[in-house]
Scaffold this motif. Structure first.
Motif, PDB file in Angstrom:
ATOM      1  N   GLN A 104      35.538 100.280   8.898  1.00 38.82           N
ATOM      2  CA  GLN A 104      34.987  99.505  10.010  1.00 38.82           C
ATOM      3  C   GLN A 104      33.789 100.224  10.650  1.00 38.82           C
ATOM      4  O   GLN A 104      33.939 101.265  11.280  1.00 38.82           O
ATOM      5  CB  GLN A 104      36.069  99.276  11.068  1.00 38.82           C
ATOM      6  CG  GLN A 104      37.299  98.555  10.548  1.00 38.82           C
ATOM      7  CD  GLN A 104      36.996  97.131  10.108  1.00 38.82           C
ATOM      8  OE1 GLN A 104      36.518  96.312  10.896  1.00 38.82           O
ATOM      9  NE2 GLN A 104      37.260  96.824   8.853  1.00 38.82           N
ATOM     10  N   LEU A 105      32.612  99.646  10.464  1.00 39.57           N
ATOM     11  CA  LEU A 105      31.382 100.185  11.038  1.00 39.57           C
ATOM     12  C   LEU A 105      30.792  99.148  11.976  1.00 39.57           C
ATOM     13  O   LEU A 105      30.651  97.977  11.607  1.00 39.57           O
ATOM     14  CB  LEU A 105      30.378 100.522   9.932  1.00 39.57           C
ATOM     15  CG  LEU A 105      29.051 101.138  10.383  1.00 39.57           C
ATOM     16  CD1 LEU A 105      29.272 102.555  10.918  1.00 39.57           C
ATOM     17  CD2 LEU A 105      28.049 101.156   9.225  1.00 39.57           C
ATOM     18  N   PHE A 106      30.444  99.570  13.185  1.00 38.06           N
ATOM     19  CA  PHE A 106      29.944  98.618  14.181  1.00 38.06           C
ATOM     20  C   PHE A 106      28.787  97.786  13.651  1.00 38.06           C
ATOM     21  O   PHE A 106      28.784  96.557  13.771  1.00 38.06           O
ATOM     22  CB  PHE A 106      29.522  99.368  15.449  1.00 38.06           C
ATOM     23  CG  PHE A 106      28.984  98.455  16.511  1.00 38.06           C
ATOM     24  CD1 PHE A 106      29.848  97.786  17.357  1.00 38.06           C
ATOM     25  CD2 PHE A 106      27.607  98.257  16.652  1.00 38.06           C
ATOM     26  CE1 PHE A 106      29.357  96.917  18.326  1.00 38.06           C
ATOM     27  CE2 PHE A 106      27.112  97.389  17.621  1.00 38.06           C
ATOM     28  CZ  PHE A 106      27.983  96.721  18.461  1.00 38.06           C
ATOM     29  N   THR A 107      27.784  98.438  13.059  1.00 37.96           N
ATOM     30  CA  THR A 107      26.613  97.712  12.579  1.00 37.96           C
ATOM     31  C   THR A 107      26.897  96.911  11.315  1.00 37.96           C
ATOM     32  O   THR A 107      26.066  96.118  10.880  1.00 37.96           O
ATOM     33  CB  THR A 107      25.436  98.675  12.320  1.00 37.96           C
ATOM     34  OG1 THR A 107      25.887  99.762  11.518  1.00 37.96           O
ATOM     35  CG2 THR A 107      24.883  99.206  13.624  1.00 37.96           C
ATOM     36  N   GLY A 108      28.068  97.120  10.730  1.00 40.62           N
ATOM     37  CA  GLY A 108      28.472  96.313   9.592  1.00 40.62           C
ATOM     38  C   GLY A 108      29.235  95.066  10.026  1.00 40.62           C
ATOM     39  O   GLY A 108      29.406  94.133   9.253  1.00 40.62           O
ATOM     40  N   LYS A 109      29.674  95.049  11.302  1.00 40.26           N
ATOM     41  CA  LYS A 109      30.498  93.959  11.803  1.00 40.26           C
ATOM     42  C   LYS A 109      29.780  93.040  12.791  1.00 40.26           C
ATOM     43  O   LYS A 109      30.056  91.840  12.829  1.00 40.26           O
ATOM     44  CB  LYS A 109      31.739  94.534  12.507  1.00 40.26           C
ATOM     45  CG  LYS A 109      32.743  95.186  11.595  1.00 40.26           C
ATOM     46  CD  LYS A 109      33.874  95.837  12.381  1.00 40.26           C
ATOM     47  CE  LYS A 109      34.689  94.827  13.159  1.00 40.26           C
ATOM     48  NZ  LYS A 109      35.466  93.908  12.305  1.00 40.26           N
ATOM     49  N   ILE A 110      28.873  93.600  13.591  1.00 45.99           N
ATOM     50  CA  ILE A 110      28.290  92.824  14.679  1.00 45.99           C
ATOM     51  C   ILE A 110      27.536  91.592  14.180  1.00 45.99           C
ATOM     52  O   ILE A 110      27.475  90.562  14.863  1.00 45.99           O
ATOM     53  CB  ILE A 110      27.349  93.717  15.542  1.00 45.99           C
ATOM     54  CG1 ILE A 110      26.805  92.958  16.751  1.00 45.99           C
ATOM     55  CG2 ILE A 110      26.204  94.273  14.696  1.00 45.99           C
ATOM     56  CD1 ILE A 110      27.854  92.554  17.744  1.00 45.99           C
ATOM     57  N   GLY A 111      26.979  91.648  12.984  1.00 42.50           N
ATOM     58  CA  GLY A 111      26.223  90.514  12.449  1.00 42.50           C
ATOM     59  C   GLY A 111      27.074  89.281  12.199  1.00 42.50           C
ATOM     60  O   GLY A 111      26.549  88.174  12.058  1.00 42.50           O
ATOM     61  N   TYR A 112      28.386  89.447  12.151  1.00 38.28           N
ATOM     62  CA  TYR A 112      29.284  88.331  11.849  1.00 38.28           C
ATOM     63  C   TYR A 112      30.009  87.826  13.089  1.00 38.28           C
ATOM     64  O   TYR A 112      31.013  87.128  12.996  1.00 38.28           O
ATOM     65  CB  TYR A 112      30.281  88.759  10.777  1.00 38.28           C
ATOM     66  CG  TYR A 112      29.610  89.141   9.484  1.00 38.28           C
ATOM     67  CD1 TYR A 112      29.160  88.172   8.590  1.00 38.28           C
ATOM     68  CD2 TYR A 112      29.362  90.478   9.174  1.00 38.28           C
ATOM     69  CE1 TYR A 112      28.508  88.509   7.415  1.00 38.28           C
ATOM     70  CE2 TYR A 112      28.703  90.837   7.999  1.00 38.28           C
ATOM     71  CZ  TYR A 112      28.281  89.855   7.123  1.00 38.28           C
ATOM     72  OH  TYR A 112      27.626  90.202   5.967  1.00 38.28           O
ATOM     73  N   GLY A 159      19.218  93.030  16.318  1.00 37.24           N
ATOM     74  CA  GLY A 159      18.656  92.968  14.973  1.00 37.24           C
ATOM     75  C   GLY A 159      19.643  92.419  13.956  1.00 37.24           C
ATOM     76  O   GLY A 159      19.276  91.629  13.078  1.00 37.24           O
ATOM     77  N   CYS A 160      20.893  92.819  14.074  1.00 34.21           N
ATOM     78  CA  CYS A 160      21.925  92.391  13.119  1.00 34.21           C
ATOM     79  C   CYS A 160      22.210  90.894  13.186  1.00 34.21           C
ATOM     80  O   CYS A 160      22.644  90.304  12.193  1.00 34.21           O
ATOM     81  CB  CYS A 160      23.227  93.154  13.366  1.00 34.21           C
ATOM     82  SG  CYS A 160      23.267  94.822  12.679  1.00 34.21           S
ATOM     83  N   ILE A 161      21.999  90.275  14.352  1.00 32.61           N
ATOM     84  CA  ILE A 161      22.347  88.863  14.479  1.00 32.61           C
ATOM     85  C   ILE A 161      21.175  87.917  14.212  1.00 32.61           C
ATOM     86  O   ILE A 161      21.366  86.703  14.174  1.00 32.61           O
ATOM     87  CB  ILE A 161      22.943  88.552  15.868  1.00 32.61           C
ATOM     88  CG1 ILE A 161      21.897  88.739  16.962  1.00 32.61           C
ATOM     89  CG2 ILE A 161      24.179  89.409  16.119  1.00 32.61           C
ATOM     90  CD1 ILE A 161      22.386  88.335  18.341  1.00 32.61           C
ATOM     91  N   VAL A 162      19.968  88.455  14.023  1.00 30.30           N
ATOM     92  CA  VAL A 162      18.799  87.599  13.831  1.00 30.30           C
ATOM     93  C   VAL A 162      18.967  86.670  12.628  1.00 30.30           C
ATOM     94  O   VAL A 162      18.832  85.442  12.739  1.00 30.30           O
ATOM     95  CB  VAL A 162      17.517  88.447  13.659  1.00 30.30           C
ATOM     96  CG1 VAL A 162      16.371  87.582  13.131  1.00 30.30           C
ATOM     97  CG2 VAL A 162      17.116  89.073  14.982  1.00 30.30           C
ATOM     98  N   ILE A 163      19.269  87.229  11.465  1.00 30.72           N
ATOM     99  CA  ILE A 163      19.385  86.422  10.245  1.00 30.72           C
ATOM    100  C   ILE A 163      20.587  85.481  10.301  1.00 30.72           C
ATOM    101  O   ILE A 163      20.441  84.277  10.043  1.00 30.72           O
ATOM    102  CB  ILE A 163      19.432  87.324   8.995  1.00 30.72           C
ATOM    103  CG1 ILE A 163      18.092  88.046   8.825  1.00 30.72           C
ATOM    104  CG2 ILE A 163      19.753  86.492   7.742  1.00 30.72           C
ATOM    105  CD1 ILE A 163      18.071  89.051   7.683  1.00 30.72           C
ATOM    106  N   PRO A 164      21.799  85.978  10.621  1.00 29.11           N
ATOM    107  CA  PRO A 164      22.944  85.053  10.662  1.00 29.11           C
ATOM    108  C   PRO A 164      22.811  83.974  11.730  1.00 29.11           C
ATOM    109  O   PRO A 164      23.246  82.832  11.517  1.00 29.11           O
ATOM    110  CB  PRO A 164      24.138  85.970  10.944  1.00 29.11           C
ATOM    111  CG  PRO A 164      23.560  87.210  11.493  1.00 29.11           C
ATOM    112  CD  PRO A 164      22.212  87.362  10.864  1.00 29.11           C
ATOM    113  N   LEU A 165      22.183  84.299  12.874  1.00 30.13           N
ATOM    114  CA  LEU A 165      22.000  83.289  13.914  1.00 30.13           C
ATOM    115  C   LEU A 165      21.025  82.215  13.450  1.00 30.13           C
ATOM    116  O   LEU A 165      21.264  81.017  13.639  1.00 30.13           O
ATOM    117  CB  LEU A 165      21.488  83.948  15.197  1.00 30.13           C
ATOM    118  CG  LEU A 165      21.263  82.996  16.389  1.00 30.13           C
ATOM    119  CD1 LEU A 165      22.548  82.279  16.749  1.00 30.13           C
ATOM    120  CD2 LEU A 165      20.723  83.773  17.584  1.00 30.13           C
ATOM    121  N   ALA A 166      19.920  82.636  12.829  1.00 29.72           N
ATOM    122  CA  ALA A 166      18.952  81.671  12.306  1.00 29.72           C
ATOM    123  C   ALA A 166      19.607  80.813  11.229  1.00 29.72           C
ATOM    124  O   ALA A 166      19.402  79.590  11.179  1.00 29.72           O
ATOM    125  CB  ALA A 166      17.743  82.409  11.737  1.00 29.72           C
TER     126      ALA A 166
END
Length: 208
Positions: free
Chosen positions: A50-58, A192-199
């Motif tokens: 579990q890595l924070f920057t691996g999870k926040i994008g989802y 930054g992590c949510i830019v692509i999944p949000l779009a």
């Protein structure tokens, strides 16, 4: 996944990032070191740690309770990097890692906007790496898809909150200023992590 396991896996992930940070600091060639740093993220993804920057994008495809998982993961990552740094400081190789002081100094003397922007770009690359690993069918593509974004963020000087937890702890810097910068980096990475999944989500809903 139960929350105790989530927390423990967060700690182990922090240790893995510490290993990646150690090999990067040990490398005379920055390009080689940047690619070798990727062993940290590869290990985390292969073993489903579990890595924070691996999870926040989802975050947008999960329930509100996912926020608790993110907090537990972040705390676990910090503990793991702290533990790794303390152990490394008690080994003979620590003397060879003295450039960590200059690295930490540069990061902690940067202005807030710069740190946020650099963290934002790192977040984009981290999501790309994790999403390629999660969706690619071929093992080779998974590995390349992780190593290249990681190397790019390191060679570009972008800021990764968990990696910097390790660097700051290894340098023996733990004060209000370093905590503030870690929080800013965490926020920048998250955006930054949510830019692509949000779009992707918004455009999918629009087409639907």
């Amino acid at each position: 996944m139960g929350r105790p396991r989530q927390f423990i896996y967060g700690i182990i992930a922090g240790i893995c990032i510490g290993i990646g940070g150690t090999v990067f600091l040990s490398s005379d060639n920055s390009v080689v070191g940047a690619f070798l740093f990727g062993i940290g993220l590869l290990s985390i993804l292969f073993f489903r740690l579990q890595l924070f920057t691996g999870k926040i994008g989802y975050i947008f495809i999960n329930k509100p309770s996912y926020a608790i998982e993110l907090i537990l993961t972040w705390i676990g990552n910090f503990i793991g990097t702290f533990f790794a740094a303390v152990l490394i400081r008690h080994t003979r190789i620590f003397e060879k890692l003295d450039k960590v002081y200059s690295i930490a100094d540069v990061k902690l003397n940067d202005d807030v906007l710069s740190v946020f922007i650099l963290s934002f770009f790192c977040g984009i690359l981290m999501f790309i790496a994790v999403d390629i690993f999660n969706n690619a069918k071929e093992g080779t593509v998974k590995i390349i898809g992780v190593l290249f974004p990681v190397a790019v963020f390191i060679l570009s000087g972008f800021e990764h909150c968990v990696a910097n937890m390790f660097y700051f702890n290894l340098a023996g810097i733990f004060d209000i200023n370093s905590v503030l910068y870690i929080i800013i980096m965490t926020f920048g990475n998250s955006v930054g992590c949510i830019v692509i999944p949000l779009a992707r989500k918004l455009l999918s809903e629009e087409s639907g």
